[in-house]
Design an enzyme around this catalytic site. Structure first.
Site, short mmCIF file in Angstrom:
data_model
loop_
_atom_site.label_atom_id
_atom_site.label_comp_id
_atom_site.label_asym_id
_atom_site.label_seq_id
_atom_site.Cartn_x
_atom_site.Cartn_y
_atom_site.Cartn_z
N HIS A 159 53.45 73.22 4.37
CA HIS A 159 53.24 74.22 5.44
C HIS A 159 51.80 74.18 5.94
CE1 HIS A 159 57.06 76.05 4.00
NE2 HIS A 159 56.57 75.72 2.82
N SER A 286 33.29 62.62 25.04
CA SER A 286 33.68 63.56 26.09
C SER A 286 32.75 63.35 27.27
CB SER A 286 33.55 64.99 25.56
OG SER A 286 33.42 65.89 26.64
N LYS A 292 30.77 65.43 21.25
CA LYS A 292 32.15 65.15 20.86
C LYS A 292 32.39 63.70 20.48
CE LYS A 292 35.33 67.46 20.94
NZ LYS A 292 36.14 67.98 22.04
N GLU A 299 45.53 60.15 18.82
CA GLU A 299 46.30 61.06 19.68
C GLU A 299 47.28 60.30 20.56
OE1 GLU A 299 43.57 64.64 21.04
OE2 GLU A 299 42.43 62.81 20.85
#
Ligand code: ARG
Length: 466
Positions: A159, A286, A292, A299
């Site tokens: 979980h 970024s 970043k 992804e």
């Protein structure tokens, strides 16, 4: 209207198709990538036609030379793909016939329906072998990362909540198991792809005495003993696309496995986890936020799985309402299959490279796994070993956890007196429970994340994937 009508229309039609029909129905823009396999199929078919006396030796020789030249031209980018030719089969046949008059005999006893089924099977066989070997490299990268950090422990999660300690290698080897099953599925699929449909004609075979066995053998459609493997129903053979759906379903599952691995990497590279670092070359920045470093490769890996699932869904939908046998709808199988094969392969390859450029942050792993709550289950097992029924032990440890939370003390720092108030079986040796080394050497069942088991698994994989 064009002057020279396409091969498939000669005779019956007064005119060629309208230009917009040609554009709408063509597949040559995407099925040309089957050219190698189309030519291989034609070489085998022509060889067989000579063996049954339909082609003379000289005609066969001329056809083989013509096909060879066409193959050279295509490979070297000299071949003129005629957009009026509809598909790769007609483009190659009409180029051949222009070069070699005997080319007009090549299509004897053959239809584009069994020809395209053949080409797709030949093409997919190669793809399957290529993909399986890429998956093997991915498994190697996972095992290597695990073996290089064989002593690193992290929390295991359920979980997405911290659950129990595991070796990092154990977590990575979970994916190695998934990919092993995927390879087995590919091997299974290969057996069903590896059946020769040529000789099925348009749908009803041929009145000519074609030698299907010879063609199958020439093209390697054989079993382990070298016996030819032939499709047994001509109607099924020209309309069956199970083998494509099967491959795309395996590819979709591989995509889902890759996606889960990617999600773990996305989490692990976040500041909140910080377990691993992906090398700069495999991350992106970024355009606005200078600090970043984003795991875009992971992804996109997660994202690509959507295409693989989508392609599978499209193919299932494509087939579901088709009456027997060949229908032109089937031409729509190609772009979905090609896209799946390209996508899954590229994704496996980039994931392998990314893992090879991933480093482990031992300190962050150590800090996370030092949470004594991870050993709450071990604490219950401790009471069980002292004769307490598990349900009571579970309850007692629950009370200890609540007390720790209430008093702001780590679970392993609760005074023995407090623990004994909860259950009198707690004794001074309870502190040993919180020794992680002990905890890991106790987890020794087959498949468990204990030291011995994980070492054994790592060694077994290293050997298997050598
Ligand atoms: N381009 C076609 C396809 O991919 C080849 C078979 C054409 N057959 C036909 N009867 N029109 O399905």
């Amino acid at each position: 209207m064009k002057k020279s009508a396409p091969v498939s229309r000669s005779g019956r039609f007064a005119s060629g198709p309208a230009a917009d029909v040609t554009r709408f129905t063509e597949s040559i823009s995407f099925d040309r990538r089957l050219w190698r396999h189309d030519i291989l199929g034609s070489i085998a078919h022509a060889t067989m036609l000579e063996s049954i006396g339909i082609l003379s030796k000289a005609e066969l020789k001329a056809i083989l030379r013509g096909l060879d030249n066409i193959a050279d031209d295509i490979r070297d980018g000299r071949f003129k793909w005629d957009p009026n030719c509809e598909d790769v089969h007609m483009a190659i046949e009409s180029a051949l016939t222009k070069r070699v008059p005997a080319g007009a005999k090549l299509h004897t006893g053959r239809s584009r329906n069994d020809q395209v089924a053949l080409d797709m099977r030949l093409w997919l066989r190669d793809e399957i072998v290529g993909l399986a070997s890429e998956i093997r490299s991915l498994q190697k990268a996972l095992v290597r990362l695990g073996a290089d950090h064989g002593d690193v422990l992290i929390p295991g999660y359920t979980h997405l909540q911290r659950a129990q300690p595991v070796h990092l290698a154990h977590h990575l080897l979970a994916y190695v198991e998934m990919f092993q099953r995927d390879k087995q599925r590919l091997r299974d699929c290969f057996v069903r792809v590896n059946v020769c449909p040529l000789g099925s004609g348009a749908l009803a075979g041929s009145t000519l005495p074609l030698n299907r066995e010879l063609v199958a053998k020439l093209l390697g459609f054989v079993d382990a003993k070298g016996n030819p493997r032939l499709t047994q129903n001509s109607m099924d053979a020209v309309s069956d696309r199970d083998f494509i759906i099967e491959f795309c379903s395996i590819a979709a599952l591989i995509g889902v496995h890759l996606s889960r691995l990617a999600e773990d990497l996305v989490l692990w590279t976040s500041s909140e986890f910080g377990f691993v670092r992906i090398g700069d070359a495999y991350t992106t920045g970024s355009s606005l936020m200078p600090q970043k470093k984003n795991p875009d490769v992971a992804e996109l890996t997660r994202g690509k799985s959507a295409r693989l699932v989508g392609n599978l869904t499209a193919l299932l939908t494509l087939l579901k309402g088709l009456p027997m046998t060949y229908n032109r709808d089937l031409q729509e199988d190609k772009e979905r299959l090609f896209d799946t094969a390209d996508t899954v392969r590229a994704t496996v390859r980039i994931t392998t490279a990314m893992l090879q450029h991933t480093t482990v942050n031992r300190a962050a792993c150590k800090a996370a796994v030092s949470d004594p709550m991870l050993l709450a289950t071990d604490l219950a097992d401790y009471l069980v070993r002292k004769g307490v029924p598990f349900r009571q032990a579970h309850h007692a440890v629950g009370a200890a956890v609540a007390l720790a939370e209430r008093s702001g003390k780590p679970l392993d720092q609760l005074p023995l007196g407090d623990l004994r108030k909860i259950n009198p079986r707690f004794a001074p040796d309870v502190k040993d429970v919180f020794n992680l080394g002990n905890a890991m050497s106790r987890r020794n069942l087959v498949g468990a994340p204990g030291n011995t088991q994980v070492r054994r698994q790592l060694n077994a994989w290293l050997k298997k994937l050598k």
